[in-house]
Scaffold this motif. Structure first.
Motif, PDB file in Angstrom:
ATOM      1  N   ASP A   1       1.207  -1.308   0.131  1.00 20.58           N
ATOM      2  CA  ASP A   1      -0.226   0.470   0.137  1.00 20.58           C
ATOM      3  C   ASP A   1       0.510   1.184   0.620  1.00 20.58           C
ATOM      4  O   ASP A   1       1.609   1.607   0.845  1.00 20.58           O
ATOM      5  CB  ASP A   1      -0.782   0.387   1.403  1.00 20.58           C
ATOM      6  CG  ASP A   1      -1.939   1.019   1.029  1.00 20.58           C
ATOM      7  OD1 ASP A   1      -1.997   2.030   0.246  1.00 20.58           O
ATOM      8  OD2 ASP A   1      -2.671   1.177   1.772  1.00 20.58           O
TER       9      ASP A   1
ATOM     10  N   ASP B   1      -0.891   4.627   2.997  1.00 20.47           N
ATOM     11  CA  ASP B   1      -1.752   4.047   3.676  1.00 20.47           C
ATOM     12  C   ASP B   1      -2.086   4.321   4.593  1.00 20.47           C
ATOM     13  O   ASP B   1      -1.666   5.766   4.600  1.00 20.47           O
ATOM     14  CB  ASP B   1      -1.692   2.236   4.450  1.00 20.47           C
ATOM     15  CG  ASP B   1      -2.939   1.950   4.614  1.00 20.47           C
ATOM     16  OD1 ASP B   1      -3.814   2.276   4.927  1.00 20.47           O
ATOM     17  OD2 ASP B   1      -2.534   1.459   5.987  1.00 20.47           O
TER      18      ASP B   1
ATOM     19  N   ALA C   1     -16.710   5.408   8.243  1.00 22.82           N
ATOM     20  CA  ALA C   1     -16.911   4.630   7.429  1.00 22.82           C
ATOM     21  C   ALA C   1     -16.548   3.620   7.222  1.00 22.82           C
ATOM     22  O   ALA C   1     -16.556   2.350   6.354  1.00 22.82           O
ATOM     23  CB  ALA C   1     -17.214   5.055   5.993  1.00 22.82           C
TER      24      ALA C   1
ATOM     25  N   ASP D   1      -5.414   6.946  11.585  1.00 23.80           N
ATOM     26  CA  ASP D   1      -5.036   6.764  10.012  1.00 23.80           C
ATOM     27  C   ASP D   1      -4.307   5.854   9.961  1.00 23.80           C
ATOM     28  O   ASP D   1      -3.263   6.318  10.431  1.00 23.80           O
ATOM     29  CB  ASP D   1      -5.682   7.470   9.767  1.00 23.80           C
ATOM     30  CG  ASP D   1      -6.205   9.397   8.943  1.00 23.80           C
ATOM     31  OD1 ASP D   1      -7.368   8.741   8.841  1.00 23.80           O
ATOM     32  OD2 ASP D   1      -6.427  10.341   9.082  1.00 23.80           O
ATOM     33  N   SER D   2      -4.484   5.201   8.780  1.00 23.39           N
ATOM     34  CA  SER D   2      -3.884   3.909   8.605  1.00 23.39           C
ATOM     35  C   SER D   2      -3.312   2.909   9.458  1.00 23.39           C
ATOM     36  O   SER D   2      -3.579   2.463  10.806  1.00 23.39           O
ATOM     37  CB  SER D   2      -2.833   4.504   7.570  1.00 23.39           C
ATOM     38  OG  SER D   2      -1.701   4.602   8.766  1.00 23.39           O
TER      39      SER D   2
ATOM     40  N   LYS E   1      -1.434   2.111  13.286  1.00 25.94           N
ATOM     41  CA  LYS E   1      -2.151   1.618  14.752  1.00 25.94           C
ATOM     42  C   LYS E   1      -1.591   0.096  14.458  1.00 25.94           C
ATOM     43  O   LYS E   1      -1.009  -0.086  16.056  1.00 25.94           O
ATOM     44  CB  LYS E   1      -3.419   1.902  14.124  1.00 25.94           C
ATOM     45  CG  LYS E   1      -4.719   2.661  13.814  1.00 25.94           C
ATOM     46  CD  LYS E   1      -5.917   2.687  13.735  1.00 25.94           C
ATOM     47  CE  LYS E   1      -6.536   2.361  12.440  1.00 25.94           C
ATOM     48  NZ  LYS E   1      -6.413   3.553  11.525  1.00 25.94           N
TER      49      LYS E   1
ATOM     50  N   ARG F   1     -10.653  -3.212  14.142  1.00 25.61           N
ATOM     51  CA  ARG F   1     -11.565  -3.044  12.866  1.00 25.61           C
ATOM     52  C   ARG F   1     -12.718  -3.402  12.604  1.00 25.61           C
ATOM     53  O   ARG F   1     -12.748  -4.901  11.932  1.00 25.61           O
ATOM     54  CB  ARG F   1     -10.416  -3.021  12.247  1.00 25.61           C
ATOM     55  CG  ARG F   1     -10.952  -2.100  10.883  1.00 25.61           C
ATOM     56  CD  ARG F   1     -10.067  -2.460   9.936  1.00 25.61           C
ATOM     57  NE  ARG F   1      -9.733  -1.519   8.508  1.00 25.61           N
ATOM     58  CZ  ARG F   1      -9.943  -0.326   8.508  1.00 25.61           C
ATOM     59  NH1 ARG F   1      -8.708   0.019   9.016  1.00 25.61           N
ATOM     60  NH2 ARG F   1      -9.687   0.113   7.195  1.00 25.61           N
TER      61      ARG F   1
ATOM     62  N   SER G   1     -17.331  -2.871   8.387  1.00 26.00           N
ATOM     63  CA  SER G   1     -17.998  -1.526   7.719  1.00 26.00           C
ATOM     64  C   SER G   1     -19.156  -1.467   7.527  1.00 26.00           C
ATOM     65  O   SER G   1     -19.824  -0.812   7.974  1.00 26.00           O
ATOM     66  CB  SER G   1     -16.663  -0.420   7.188  1.00 26.00           C
ATOM     67  OG  SER G   1     -16.668  -1.018   6.465  1.00 26.00           O
TER      68      SER G   1
ATOM     69  N   TYR H   1     -18.430  -5.395   2.620  1.00 29.56           N
ATOM     70  CA  TYR H   1     -16.970  -5.019   2.563  1.00 29.56           C
ATOM     71  C   TYR H   1     -16.153  -5.528   2.839  1.00 29.56           C
ATOM     72  O   TYR H   1     -16.115  -6.572   4.109  1.00 29.56           O
ATOM     73  CB  TYR H   1     -16.824  -3.582   2.926  1.00 29.56           C
ATOM     74  CG  TYR H   1     -15.642  -2.818   3.295  1.00 29.56           C
ATOM     75  CD1 TYR H   1     -15.513  -1.875   1.970  1.00 29.56           C
ATOM     76  CD2 TYR H   1     -14.389  -3.053   3.041  1.00 29.56           C
ATOM     77  CE1 TYR H   1     -14.274  -1.742   1.391  1.00 29.56           C
ATOM     78  CE2 TYR H   1     -13.287  -2.710   3.287  1.00 29.56           C
ATOM     79  CZ  TYR H   1     -13.099  -1.765   2.150  1.00 29.56           C
ATOM     80  OH  TYR H   1     -12.223  -0.986   2.262  1.00 29.56           O
TER      81      TYR H   1
ATOM     82  N   CYS I   1      -9.088  -4.857   2.369  1.00 29.19           N
ATOM     83  CA  CYS I   1      -7.659  -5.302   1.282  1.00 29.19           C
ATOM     84  C   CYS I   1      -6.761  -5.952   1.944  1.00 29.19           C
ATOM     85  O   CYS I   1      -6.745  -5.593   3.571  1.00 29.19           O
ATOM     86  CB  CYS I   1      -7.138  -3.661   0.086  1.00 29.19           C
ATOM     87  SG  CYS I   1      -8.836  -3.575  -0.603  1.00 29.19           S
TER      88      CYS I   1
ATOM     89  N   TRP J   1      -3.522  -5.662   1.088  1.00 23.89           N
ATOM     90  CA  TRP J   1      -2.546  -4.234   1.488  1.00 23.89           C
ATOM     91  C   TRP J   1      -2.811  -3.733   2.969  1.00 23.89           C
ATOM     92  O   TRP J   1      -1.827  -2.762   3.589  1.00 23.89           O
ATOM     93  CB  TRP J   1      -2.315  -3.552   0.552  1.00 23.89           C
ATOM     94  CG  TRP J   1      -3.497  -2.808  -0.374  1.00 23.89           C
ATOM     95  CD1 TRP J   1      -4.371  -1.697   0.433  1.00 23.89           C
ATOM     96  CD2 TRP J   1      -4.047  -3.243  -1.433  1.00 23.89           C
ATOM     97  NE1 TRP J   1      -5.485  -1.582  -0.392  1.00 23.89           N
ATOM     98  CE2 TRP J   1      -5.414  -2.624  -1.150  1.00 23.89           C
ATOM     99  CE3 TRP J   1      -4.162  -4.270  -2.180  1.00 23.89           C
ATOM    100  CZ2 TRP J   1      -5.586  -3.004  -2.796  1.00 23.89           C
ATOM    101  CZ3 TRP J   1      -4.966  -4.260  -3.437  1.00 23.89           C
ATOM    102  CH2 TRP J   1      -5.215  -4.440  -3.573  1.00 23.89           C
ATOM    103  N   ASP J   2      -3.814  -4.054   3.618  1.00 22.18           N
ATOM    104  CA  ASP J   2      -4.441  -1.850   4.490  1.00 22.18           C
ATOM    105  C   ASP J   2      -4.147  -3.631   6.096  1.00 22.18           C
ATOM    106  O   ASP J   2      -3.678  -2.505   7.131  1.00 22.18           O
ATOM    107  CB  ASP J   2      -5.639  -2.912   4.587  1.00 22.18           C
ATOM    108  CG  ASP J   2      -6.374  -1.186   3.580  1.00 22.18           C
ATOM    109  OD1 ASP J   2      -4.784  -0.429   3.663  1.00 22.18           O
ATOM    110  OD2 ASP J   2      -7.025  -1.247   3.422  1.00 22.18           O
TER     111      ASP J   2
END
Ligand code: AMP
Ligand code: MG
Length: 329
Positions: A125, A128, A217, A241-242, A245, A259, A262, A266, A269, A271-272
């Motif tokens: 990513d 990210d 979201a 963000d990203s 964390k 997490r 959402s 969904y 990904c 890469w997250d």
């Protein structure tokens, strides 16, 4: 000869550092407000996303052409949406990060490099947390390494992460990296010695610090709040963000990153999560889905088999899974 994982990681660290130079260069040259920063098309993606991916994949293509690649961006989207000024900026900043002149064709070629079918796959990513990047808040350059579909190593460059999370004025810029069996490390993005990091030793619910997304979201803040209340997690809830964390959990700055999915349809990904998972596990923490199963990185670009992600220091993982179950998830 198969290269040692340490040698691959050394290339990944250098690439993530160089990629962050591109990202910071775009911010330096950008107007002060996020609204004014050039976004390419509907998604929040910038010249920096593409330049960062080009720098990383240039390194992969030249050092490990046989390795596979899963990466977020593609050159066709850039060519369809970027104006001449964006292309000029990308080529210039990629050249600066690599220390030599490059052409637009070379940069576009690197962005689309997808490599071979060897047992290693790079999961990238390039920025990210693009929304955090646009706000000049947190973002990460994420480079994960899968071996036969399992995350075995990762690098996270976090240019805006304060060295002390409780002091926003402390110096910023950390590089986290980790390797299964070797451990996890943090070093200043500008250089300096790497120090081993480990997940926190906290096991009392009242002390557990929770991390979540800034963007509501991207998760389910109401469920996170319900879990905090049910499990009595008392250390506070910080939204960042990203994958910074993951770096924060790996280095003991927080105990939990929750997490929830959402939306029912969904799928996160890969890469997250790939780089962060390898680093947190190497630091002694644990990563699972909301049912306590390991994340399955072997199914392509998405975590098709998992609903939501729980990252923790390991010690409090069961506590949070129980609260999730009690909350009916
Ligand atoms: P974060 O900064 O932790 O909120 O995560 C940023 C990532 O969220 C981006 O890289 C996207 O891939 C991902 N993302 C985008 N839309 C969604 C969504 N609806 N649900 C979950 N994640 C998303
Ligand atoms: Mg992302």
């Amino acid at each position: 000869m198969t290269p040692a994982l340490e040698d691959i990681l050394a290339v990944a660290r250098g690439a993530a550092r160089a990629a962050s130079i591109v990202c910071l260069g775009v911010l330096e040259e950008a107007p002060a407000t996020p609204e004014a920063m050039a976004k390419l098309g509907k998604e929040p993606v910038t010249v920096a996303d593409y330049g960062s991916q080009a720098v990383i994949l240039q390194a992969v293509a030249s050092s490990f052409p046989e390795h596979g690649v899963i990466a977020e961006e593609g050159a066709a989207h850039f060519s369809a949406h970027a104006a001449a000024a964006g292309a000029e900026q990308m080529v210039r900043l990629v050249g600066r990060a690599l220390g030599r002149a490059v052409t637009l064709d070379q940069v576009l070629g690197w962005i689309d490099h997808r490599g071979g079918t060897g047992p290693y796959t790079w999961v990238i990513d390039p920025i990210d947390g693009t929304k955090g990047f646009l706000r000049r808040e947190q973002f990460a350059v994420a480079v994960g390494l899968l071996y036969e579909g399992e995350p075995v190593a990762g690098v996270l460059a976090c240019p805006h992460l304060p060295l002390d999370l409780s002091d926003a004025a402390s110096p910023r810029g950390l590089l986290f990296w980790g390797e299964r069996g070797l451990g996890a490390f943090a070093e200043g993005l500008e250089g300096g010695p790497a120090r081993p990091v480990t997940a926190s030793g906290v096991d009392a619910a009242g002390e557990v610090r929770v991390l979540g997304s800034v963007e509501s979201a991207h998760g389910d803040p109401a469920l996170v709040q319900a879990v905090i209340e049910r499990a009595g997690l008392g250390g506070g809830w910080v939204r960042l963000d990203s994958q910074v964390k993951y770096g924060a959990v790996a280095s003991g700055m927080a105990e939990v990153y929750l997490r929830p999915r959402s939306r029912p349809d969904y799928r996160d990904c890969v890469w997250d999560h790939a780089a962060g998972t390898a680093i947190v596990e190497a630091a002694g923490g644990r990563v699972s889905d909301l049912d306590g199963r390991p994340l399955d990185f072997s199914l392509g670009a998405r975590l098709e088999a998992n609903r939501g992600v729980l990252v923790s220091n390991g010690r409090v993982h069961g506590l949070v899974l129980e609260a999730l179950a009690a909350a009916g998830r």
